[in-house]
Write a protein that holds these residues in place. Structure first.
Motif, short mmCIF file in Angstrom:
data_model
loop_
_atom_site.label_atom_id
_atom_site.label_comp_id
_atom_site.label_asym_id
_atom_site.label_seq_id
_atom_site.Cartn_x
_atom_site.Cartn_y
_atom_site.Cartn_z
N VAL A 1 -3.76 2.34 17.33
CA VAL A 1 -3.23 1.38 16.37
C VAL A 1 -4.39 0.56 15.82
O VAL A 1 -5.45 0.47 16.43
CB VAL A 1 -2.18 0.45 17.02
N ILE A 2 -4.15 -0.02 14.64
CA ILE A 2 -5.12 -0.91 14.01
C ILE A 2 -4.42 -2.21 13.66
O ILE A 2 -3.40 -2.18 12.96
CB ILE A 2 -5.72 -0.28 12.73
N PRO A 3 -4.89 -3.37 14.16
CA PRO A 3 -6.07 -3.54 15.00
C PRO A 3 -5.87 -2.87 16.35
O PRO A 3 -4.73 -2.66 16.78
CB PRO A 3 -6.17 -5.07 15.15
N LEU A 47 -4.39 -3.17 4.35
CA LEU A 47 -5.52 -2.95 5.24
C LEU A 47 -6.85 -2.86 4.50
O LEU A 47 -7.90 -2.68 5.12
CB LEU A 47 -5.31 -1.66 6.05
N ALA A 48 -6.81 -2.97 3.18
CA ALA A 48 -8.02 -2.80 2.38
C ALA A 48 -8.83 -4.10 2.33
O ALA A 48 -8.28 -5.18 2.16
CB ALA A 48 -7.65 -2.37 0.96
N PRO A 49 -10.14 -4.00 2.48
CA PRO A 49 -10.97 -5.22 2.46
C PRO A 49 -11.31 -5.67 1.04
O PRO A 49 -11.18 -4.91 0.08
CB PRO A 49 -12.24 -4.76 3.18
N ASP A 106 0.80 -1.22 0.00
CA ASP A 106 0.00 0.00 0.00
C ASP A 106 0.83 1.27 0.00
O ASP A 106 0.55 2.23 0.71
CB ASP A 106 -0.97 0.01 1.18
N SER A 107 1.89 1.27 -0.83
CA SER A 107 2.64 2.50 -1.06
C SER A 107 1.86 3.33 -2.09
O SER A 107 0.77 2.95 -2.52
CB SER A 107 4.05 2.19 -1.57
N HIS A 159 -1.28 -12.92 2.23
CA HIS A 159 -1.23 -12.32 3.57
C HIS A 159 -2.53 -11.56 3.80
O HIS A 159 -2.88 -10.66 3.03
CB HIS A 159 -0.03 -11.37 3.68
N VAL A 160 -3.21 -11.90 4.87
CA VAL A 160 -4.55 -11.36 5.13
C VAL A 160 -4.57 -10.62 6.46
O VAL A 160 -4.16 -11.17 7.50
CB VAL A 160 -5.61 -12.48 5.16
#
Length: 450
Positions: A304-306, A180-182, A121-122, A204-205
């Motif tokens: 933070v996430i999660p 982080l995108a669903p 996700d760059s 990787h999930v």
């Protein structure tokens, strides 16, 4: 006192020196008298490790007979493979106002990290061979670290059309991820795993159901309720884990679950592994220490996430790391610019700088009796290397000499202002740490010395 701090009585107020720029590296080096921790062979004992031309050429309890140009007296130190970090963002390309390879590589080296896995996700998203090549060139020019990349599972991480997974794999991607995108379309998710299974790619999930998370920023519990923060229930992780595990059952695809945060999530991973499903998992180091109580007072450093869960979740995650159900501990490094954490809590950006706390926090698990030293080495090196399909995390003869020497007894205090990362946000500011990297070698060359 910040709830993340420990006892303030320390022997020294120490922060490691800056990364050492090698001049003319020796072609051979002997590390003598260290406690050698090799998770690949299971060896844990006092020994000597020789390095020639960037690779390990001897590991023995008796001093080798060959001549070496340089010798490091490592008595009282631990020697283990360099850390392999399964999730670290360097913000380049696209967000160099936050960080860059030039700023983050010294931070990684100071933390004993010799290999990092970069999410896709760059900006731009790594969904094509051209985007992948761009990042690889930046990493190669920076040097001093093995930076590997995950390709985007779908184009633009949009969750609709699959990326060129075959071309990304051929270009060197070590797996595929949505970051982080669903993926909201279940048919796309199923086809993605079918495609990945055929190519032998690990997916990787990040397990978090977007509908249940609903843009929340804190764990669903008493603290979030009292503070009036929108919450993310543990069910968001559990529901998504069930969904993806069911697809693994159908497709046989290999799936790695990133950054677990719940006790129930760890149980689901254990159940899937017991049934022989090809699933693995990691956890971010901060999840093994902090809880939602640390968010109290709207502490944005704990956004933070999660989200940070409750104490029972933290303890269950520790137990899963100890048993090996969770096979890797990662940093989840997300450096931010100075303004990222100054707004009201829900408006701050999630994530912390964590390259330099991954090793000392894991050493704290050793001192607390959660892990023995060899298990800690496995969770930081061999475990993540196997998940990523890399020939790393071992002290085998012929392996690349990516190594870290550790002083396990050195007491020091972490100061956010002393971090090498361009991001200085950490909930562990002021925390007493015990143990740190003394020397990090990449391909046999010392790239960091304290």
């Amino acid at each position: 006192m910040n709830p993340s701090q420990r006892n303030k009585a320390v022997s020294s107020d120490w922060s490691p020196a800056r990364a050492a720029a090698p001049t003319t590296p020796a072609r051979s080096l002997l590390i003598r008298g260290a406690r050698v921790l090799d998770p690949a062979s299971g060896f844990d004992g006092i020994g000597h490790v020789g390095v020639r031309d960037g690779v390990i050429d001897s590991v023995s309890m008796a001093q080798p007979k060959g001549r070496y140009e340089q010798t490091i007296d490592a008595k009282g130190l631990w020697l283990m493979p360099g850390l392999v970090d399964l999730c670290a963002r360097f913000r380049e390309p696209g967000q160099t106002h936050k960080a860059s390879f030039a700023s983050e590589i010294p931070a990684a080296q100071a933390g004993g990290i010799t290999t990092v896995i970069l999410p896709p996700d760059s900006q731009p998203v790594i969904d094509s061979p051209a985007a992948l090549l761009r990042v690889q060139r930046i990493a190669a020019q920076a040097g001093g670290l093995d930076a590997r990349v995950l390709g985007a599972l779908t184009k633009g991480l949009g969750g609709e059309a699959l990326s060129e997974l075959s071309a990304l794999q051929a270009g060197g991607a070590v797996g595929a991820s949505q970051a982080l995108a669903p993926i909201r379309d279940v048919l796309v998710a199923r086809r993605a795993l079918d495609y990945a299974r055929g190519l032998g790619i690990t997916v990787h999930v990040f397990a978090q159901n977007a509908g249940l998370a609903a843009g929340g920023c804190a764990h669903e519990g008493a603290v979030a309720t009292r503070l009036g923060l929108s919450s993310i229930p543990a069910t968001a992780e559990v529901a998504d884990l069930r969904f993806w595990i069911s697809l693994v059952e159908d497709t046989g695809a290999r799936v790695h679950f990133n950054r677990l945060s719940t006790a129930r999530g760890a149980e689901l991973i254990e159940s899937a592994q017991q049934r022989g499903l090809p699933v693995t998992a990691d956890v971010a180091a901060h999840q093994l220490f902090l809880t939602d109580v640390d968010v109290d007072g709207f502490n944005a450093l704990c956004h933070v996430i999660p989200p940070l869960r409750d104490a029972s979740d933290r303890d269950a995650l520790r137990a899963a790391v100890a048993s090996g159900v969770i096979g890797a501990i990662c940093s989840d490094h997300q450096p931010h610019d100075a303004d990222a954490k100054i707004n009201p809590f829900p408006m701050t950006e999630p994530g912390i700088s964590a390259l330099e706390t991954l090793l000392p926090l894991t050493l704290e698990l050793v001192h607390d009796g959660v892990l023995d030293p060899l298990a800690a080495a496995a969770r930081l090196s061999l475990g993540p290397a196997r998940i990523a399909g890399l020939d790393a995390g071992t002290l085998s003869i012929g392996a690349n000499a990516d190594l870290v020497l550790i002083d396990p007894q050195r007491d020091w205090t972490l100061h956010a202002d002393h971090l090498r990362s361009a991001g200085r946000h950490t909930p562990f500011d002021g925390r007493v740490m015990r143990g740190a990297a003394v020397t990090t070698l990449f391909r046999g060359v010392p790239v960091y010395t304290a």
